[in-house]
Write an enzyme that holds these catalytic residues in place. Structure first.
Site, PDB file in Angstrom:
ATOM      1  N   CYS A  84       0.838  -1.208   0.000  1.00 15.51           N
ATOM      2  CA  CYS A  84       0.000   0.000   0.000  1.00 15.51           C
ATOM      3  C   CYS A  84       0.875   1.261   0.000  1.00 15.51           C
ATOM      4  CB  CYS A  84      -0.901  -0.055   1.241  1.00 15.51           C
ATOM      5  SG  CYS A  84      -1.686   1.498   1.691  1.00 15.51           S
ATOM      6  N   CYS A 143       0.233   3.792   2.744  1.00 18.71           N
ATOM      7  CA  CYS A 143       0.692   3.219   4.020  1.00 18.71           C
ATOM      8  C   CYS A 143       2.187   3.474   4.219  1.00 18.71           C
ATOM      9  CB  CYS A 143       0.439   1.712   4.061  1.00 18.71           C
ATOM     10  SG  CYS A 143      -1.297   1.250   3.983  1.00 18.71           S
TER      11      CYS A 143
END
Length: 110
Positions: A35, A38
């Site tokens: 991600c 992230c």
């Protein structure tokens, strides 16, 4: 920058003990290695872990490795940051946010 020594890794097996039964406020970053947002939030969470050392617990849950927790707390988008106090979710922040947003959420839970 060196890896934070304060940042915890939470797992399905120990989540209840480490987070829900903690006597301190706990900030949990739900993330995954694939991600992009992230990866942007990760270093910010590490800084917060150091800043709140001794006052709160800060850690991460890899949703790929710990699906039970992600399901239990209905994590549908990552990054998701949850703040717990007394075993209850007191704040839920979805998506990458400025550092101040996470700091305010954790400060409010102290």
């Amino acid at each position: 920058m060196a890896q934070s020594t304060q940042l915890r890794e939470f797992t399905d097996d120990a989540f209840s003990q480490d987070v829900l039964q903690s006597d301190q406020a706990v900030l949990v970053d739900f993330w995954a290695p694939w991600c992009g947002p992230c990866r942007m939030v990760g270093p910010v969470i590490e800084e917060i872990a150091d800043e709140f050392a001794g006052r709160a617990v800060v850690g991460k849950v890899n949703v790929d490795d710990n699906r039970e927790i992600a399901t239990q707390f209905q994590i549908q988008a990552i990054p998701s940051v949850l703040v717990f106090r007394g075993g209850e979710v007191v704040e839920r922040i979805v998506g990458a946010q400025p550092k101040e947003r996470y700091q305010q959420a954790l400060e409010a839970a102290l």
